[in-house]
Design a protein around this motif. Sequence first.
Motif, short mmCIF file in Angstrom:
data_model
loop_
_atom_site.label_atom_id
_atom_site.label_comp_id
_atom_site.label_asym_id
_atom_site.label_seq_id
_atom_site.Cartn_x
_atom_site.Cartn_y
_atom_site.Cartn_z
N HIS A 109 0.85 -1.20 0.00
CA HIS A 109 0.00 0.00 0.00
C HIS A 109 0.88 1.25 0.00
N SER A 110 0.43 2.28 -0.71
CA SER A 110 1.23 3.51 -0.77
C SER A 110 0.37 4.68 -1.21
N VAL A 111 0.96 5.87 -1.18
CA VAL A 111 0.25 7.08 -1.62
C VAL A 111 -0.02 7.06 -3.11
N HIS A 112 0.58 6.12 -3.85
CA HIS A 112 0.41 6.08 -5.31
C HIS A 112 -0.78 5.24 -5.75
N GLU A 113 -1.47 4.61 -4.82
CA GLU A 113 -2.64 3.81 -5.19
C GLU A 113 -3.85 4.71 -5.44
N PRO A 114 -4.74 4.35 -6.38
CA PRO A 114 -6.01 5.07 -6.52
C PRO A 114 -6.77 5.03 -5.20
N THR A 115 -7.30 6.19 -4.79
CA THR A 115 -7.91 6.32 -3.47
C THR A 115 -9.29 6.96 -3.56
N CYS A 116 -10.23 6.43 -2.84
CA CYS A 116 -11.59 6.98 -2.82
C CYS A 116 -11.56 8.38 -2.19
N GLY A 117 -12.17 9.33 -2.87
CA GLY A 117 -12.21 10.70 -2.36
C GLY A 117 -13.17 10.89 -1.21
N VAL A 118 -13.99 9.88 -0.91
CA VAL A 118 -14.96 9.98 0.19
C VAL A 118 -14.41 9.34 1.46
N CYS A 119 -14.18 8.03 1.41
CA CYS A 119 -13.75 7.31 2.62
C CYS A 119 -12.24 7.11 2.70
N LYS A 120 -11.52 7.49 1.63
CA LYS A 120 -10.05 7.39 1.57
C LYS A 120 -9.54 5.96 1.50
N GLN A 156 9.70 -8.00 13.00
CA GLN A 156 8.32 -8.36 13.30
C GLN A 156 7.81 -7.74 14.61
N SER A 157 8.56 -7.87 15.68
CA SER A 157 8.12 -7.35 16.98
C SER A 157 7.94 -5.84 16.94
N GLU A 158 8.88 -5.16 16.30
CA GLU A 158 8.79 -3.71 16.17
C GLU A 158 7.56 -3.30 15.36
N LEU A 159 7.29 -4.02 14.27
CA LEU A 159 6.14 -3.71 13.42
C LEU A 159 4.82 -3.93 14.15
N GLU A 160 4.76 -4.97 14.98
CA GLU A 160 3.52 -5.28 15.70
C GLU A 160 3.20 -4.22 16.75
N ARG A 161 4.18 -3.43 17.13
CA ARG A 161 3.93 -2.35 18.08
C ARG A 161 3.49 -1.06 17.38
N MET A 162 3.58 -1.02 16.07
CA MET A 162 3.16 0.17 15.33
C MET A 162 1.65 0.23 15.20
N SER A 163 1.13 1.42 15.02
CA SER A 163 -0.29 1.57 14.69
C SER A 163 -0.46 1.31 13.19
N PRO A 164 -1.68 0.98 12.72
CA PRO A 164 -1.90 0.79 11.28
C PRO A 164 -1.47 2.00 10.46
N GLU A 165 -1.68 3.21 10.98
CA GLU A 165 -1.29 4.42 10.27
C GLU A 165 0.23 4.53 10.14
N GLU A 166 0.95 4.14 11.18
CA GLU A 166 2.41 4.17 11.13
C GLU A 166 2.94 3.15 10.12
N MET A 167 2.30 1.99 10.06
CA MET A 167 2.72 0.99 9.08
C MET A 167 2.47 1.47 7.66
N LEU A 168 1.34 2.13 7.44
CA LEU A 168 1.04 2.65 6.11
C LEU A 168 2.06 3.71 5.71
N ALA A 169 2.45 4.55 6.65
CA ALA A 169 3.45 5.58 6.35
C ALA A 169 4.80 4.96 6.00
N THR A 170 5.05 3.76 6.50
CA THR A 170 6.31 3.05 6.24
C THR A 170 6.29 2.31 4.90
N SER A 171 5.09 1.95 4.45
CA SER A 171 4.94 1.12 3.26
C SER A 171 5.24 1.91 1.99
N ARG A 172 5.73 1.21 0.96
CA ARG A 172 6.06 1.83 -0.32
C ARG A 172 5.49 1.00 -1.47
N SER A 173 5.39 1.63 -2.63
CA SER A 173 4.80 1.00 -3.82
C SER A 173 5.74 -0.04 -4.42
#
Length: 351
Positions: A33-44, A324-341
């Motif tokens: 997942h990344s900022v480059h994916e098509p995104t719904c303008g309503v629910c994001k 893995q342990s470090e990632l499991e402590r992240m919030s979903p938003e933090e993981m998304l910010a880390t993810s790349r296309s």
Amino acid sequence: MESSESMRNKCAACFRQFIRMEHLVDHMRTTYHSVHEPTCGVCKKHCRSFESLREHLIGPLPKQECKNLFNIRGCKFCLAILDSPYALRIHQDRCQLSGVNYGIAARLANLGLRDSLTIDNGFSRGPQVVALACKMVGAGSDGSLDLCARVCIIDENENMIYHTYVKPPIPVTNYRYETTGIRPEYLRDATPLRQVQRRIQDFLFNGEPMWKIRSPKGGKARILVGHGLDHDLDRLQVEYPAIMIRDTAKYPPLMKTSKLSNSLKYLTQAYLGYDIQTGIQDPYEDCVATMRLYMRMRNQAHRRENYPLASDPQNRNNFASWRQSELERMSPEEMLATSRSDYYCWCLDSE
């Protein structure tokens, strides 16, 4: 009622929910997942392709809230949500394009050669972009073997800079006149394939040696746009680095939800708003359609990132198993910010 645990394990991009946090981490590791994916303008919500986003908004089982707003303020071509119905009307006047106006230049091209291919003098800014399309005739006992018999190249401004009929190296057994409009006399004194191949290859490389092409930025080689370019270049016997090719048949945001290619005819109707390939097909029309699709994708406004690809060295360990342990402590938003296309977004060509 969603539990707090399921909400914590909810993907911040596609909204899938997981029983355990480790399952969400596995999901993020494989979806890119990344900022480059098509995104719904309503629910994001992030979608893998524009076809997935279209189904989310107006498909057989859309999200009702998003569908209701899209019906009032949504552009059916670029799938954006505008601020008001009035803003939508203004937007769609620009977003829906009309068919190609061939004019005198294109009609003259049917008479034979047009050659404005020139080697760049080095003073242009940024990589030059051209679109290429071919029309094939048939060879072999059943006429099923494709031979390139006509090729066209245009520039970013839709000016035809090259057009020629191509003399195939082996006999033609099916001219496919109903779709190509090509007659035997057009190919009798046409340009030999080897000469066409050298002309196009020299123009695309623009004096840049193959080994030196590592990026579409900073070099002299041209970005090549088209639909099904692997086949066209194979029939032309032209080799060109994949990093310089922008193929509307293989670009993930323009593919079907099944990850198969859409036809150029469908893409033009759905995302540009007009019809092509009705009756006899002209390669100039195909060039214009692919160039317009490329420009629409390139002009998307995505957040800039220093290292936007999962394959960049700086990002390769973002979701490594040893984290893995470090990632499991992240919030979903933090993981998304880390993810790349995992694909090269064409908006990066405009940087």
